[in-house]
Design an enzyme around this catalytic site. Structure first.
Site, PDB file in Angstrom:
ATOM      1  N   LYS A  27       6.542  -1.806   1.964  1.00 28.09           N
ATOM      2  CA  LYS A  27       5.336  -1.224   2.571  1.00 28.09           C
ATOM      3  C   LYS A  27       4.183  -2.208   2.355  1.00 28.09           C
ATOM      4  O   LYS A  27       3.293  -2.012   1.517  1.00 28.09           O
ATOM      5  CB  LYS A  27       5.037   0.166   1.995  1.00 28.09           C
ATOM      6  N   TYR A  52       0.834  -1.194   0.000  1.00 28.62           N
ATOM      7  CA  TYR A  52       0.000   0.000   0.000  1.00 28.62           C
ATOM      8  C   TYR A  52       0.870   1.245   0.000  1.00 28.62           C
ATOM      9  O   TYR A  52       2.087   1.176   0.222  1.00 28.62           O
ATOM     10  CB  TYR A  52      -0.964   0.007   1.193  1.00 28.62           C
ATOM     11  N   LEU A  72      11.071   1.068   7.387  1.00 27.64           N
ATOM     12  CA  LEU A  72      10.477   1.589   6.157  1.00 27.64           C
ATOM     13  C   LEU A  72      11.169   2.923   5.867  1.00 27.64           C
ATOM     14  O   LEU A  72      11.274   3.780   6.763  1.00 27.64           O
ATOM     15  CB  LEU A  72       8.968   1.820   6.326  1.00 27.64           C
ATOM     16  N   GLU A 125      12.520   2.074  14.366  1.00 31.56           N
ATOM     17  CA  GLU A 125      11.581   3.124  13.920  1.00 31.56           C
ATOM     18  C   GLU A 125      10.348   3.054  14.811  1.00 31.56           C
ATOM     19  O   GLU A 125      10.400   2.463  15.896  1.00 31.56           O
ATOM     20  CB  GLU A 125      11.239   2.943  12.439  1.00 31.56           C
TER      21      GLU A 125
HETATM   22  N1  PLP Z   1       7.545   3.628   9.236  1.00 35.86           N
HETATM   23  C1  PLP Z   1       6.416   2.917   9.174  1.00 35.86           C
HETATM   24  C2  PLP Z   1       6.387   1.553   9.771  1.00 35.86           C
HETATM   25  C3  PLP Z   1       5.276   3.456   8.559  1.00 35.86           C
HETATM   26  O1  PLP Z   1       4.147   2.753   8.493  1.00 35.86           O
HETATM   27  C4  PLP Z   1       5.348   4.772   8.033  1.00 35.86           C
HETATM   28  C5  PLP Z   1       4.190   5.385   7.383  1.00 35.86           C
HETATM   29  O2  PLP Z   1       3.113   4.872   7.339  1.00 35.86           O
HETATM   30  C6  PLP Z   1       6.547   5.475   8.133  1.00 35.86           C
HETATM   31  C7  PLP Z   1       7.636   4.868   8.731  1.00 35.86           C
HETATM   32  C8  PLP Z   1       6.668   6.877   7.602  1.00 35.86           C
HETATM   33  O3  PLP Z   1       6.722   6.857   6.199  1.00 35.86           O
HETATM   34  P1  PLP Z   1       6.223   8.103   5.341  1.00 35.86           P
HETATM   35  O4  PLP Z   1       7.021   9.273   5.769  1.00 35.86           O
HETATM   36  O5  PLP Z   1       6.496   7.696   3.947  1.00 35.86           O
HETATM   37  O6  PLP Z   1       4.775   8.266   5.647  1.00 35.86           O
END
Ligand code: PLP
Length: 300
Positions: free
Chosen positions: A152, A37, A208, A184
């Site tokens: 993702k 997603y 991620l 994270e």
């Molecule tokens: N880490 C995880 C596990 C996430 O689910 C998300 C966003 O949904 C992020 C980091 C942050 O990513 P982004 O800045 O692309 O929203």
């Protein structure tokens, strides 16, 4: 709700009223969480980091060996979702999910190729302004997720179970530690400041690679802030001067307390504030760029 128009969602190439959007129980997204997603943020006249989201979606699909969705269509589907739901001049989030399609349950991929299931929706969204000013209090939990957090994927059980624990304790988010290092957060990235240096986990299968994280690192570099792409050891967590979350929904969000212990003096830190302000200015600037009229042609 009153007479507000019914929500329209994207399902397999068409806009349909949400209550008419059905997916078969044979869908591999339902059976195995076999899908990916993306979530993009609409700021009333532009998508922030659309190129990055598109690139990450392409990568997630490739890593999953999931074919059949043309990523070039992603921005247009997002745009259409806003339009049909009359959200073009609002702040919104757009979600798009692609699963490996429907096939009788077997662990291996369908032998005869099946089209992916593609589902999208748009939702009005604004972050909590108070949290942005006061900062948030978060939990610290072991990272129980799989070893491919760089994809993702909609397989988010580790994130869901962890975040639920944080929420039940009245906390805003939870950050994870694995092998003595901070990775994270459950749905955002975490960054720290220690002796004037900005630290965050490097890109790896263990996190991620957040699009917002990338934007923040760019802003920090532009501001001349030293950056170290090294994970913060758990043992050094409480000697950090500042901490903040980054993400599509949270933007740049100060963290003032972790597991009942203050970060710095327990208020949003100076560099965090600086990056929050730079992020805000970026949004304003991008907004202006997008509405700026095309300059008249000057003939010499
Ligand atoms: N880490 C995880 C596990 C996430 O689910 C998300 C966003 O949904 C992020 C980091 C942050 O990513 P982004 O800045 O692309 O929203």
């Amino acid at each position: 709700m009153g007479n507000r128009q019914a929500e329209l969602v994207w399902l397999n190439g068409r806009m349909v009223p949400k209550q008419e959007a059905f997916i078969t129980p044979d869908d591999r997204g339902f059976l195995f969480a076999d899908g990916v997603y993306e979530v993009v943020r609409w700021y009333g006249n532009f998508f922030l980091g659309m190129d990055g989201h598109q690139k990450r979606l392409r990568r997630s699909l490739a890593e999953m060996r999931l074919d059949g969705f043309d990523v070039e269509e992603f921005p247009s589907v997002c745009q259409q979702l806003l339009e049909v739901n009359q959200l073009q001049s609002e702040e919104a989030l757009v979600y798009l999910e692609i699963t490996r399609g429907a096939s009788p349950r077997t662990h291996h991929f369908p032998v005869q190729p099946v089209p992916p299931t593609v589902y999208g929706f748009a939702r009005r969204f604004q972050p909590d302004k108070h949290a942005g000013v006061a900062g948030v209090v978060i939990a610290l939990l072991p990272d129980i997720r799989w070893m491919r957090c760089d994809i993702k994927s909609v397989s988010l059980l580790g994130n869901v179970l962890s975040y639920q624990q944080a929420k039940e304790r009245g906390l805003f988010e939870c950050i994870f530690h694995r092998d003595g290092l901070i990775t994270e957060a459950s749905h955002s990235n975490i960054l720290f400041v220690r002796n004037g240096v900005l630290f965050t986990h490097p890109e790896s299968p263990l996190i991620l690679s957040g699009i917002t994280r990338g934007i923040v690192l760019q802003l920090a570099a532009d501001l001349g802030i030293s950056i170290s792409l090294e994970p913060v050891p758990l043992a050094d967590l409480y000697t950090c001067d500042e901490a903040f979350l980054s993400g599509t929904s949270v933007e740049v969000l100060p963290v003032v307390e972790i597991e009942g212990r203050k970060i710095g003096d327990g208020t949003p830190g100076k560099i965090t504030r600086q990056l929050q302000e730079a992020f805000k200015q970026l949004i304003i600037q991008r907004g202006i760029e997008f509405v700026r009229p095309i300059p008249p042609v000057i003939n010499f």
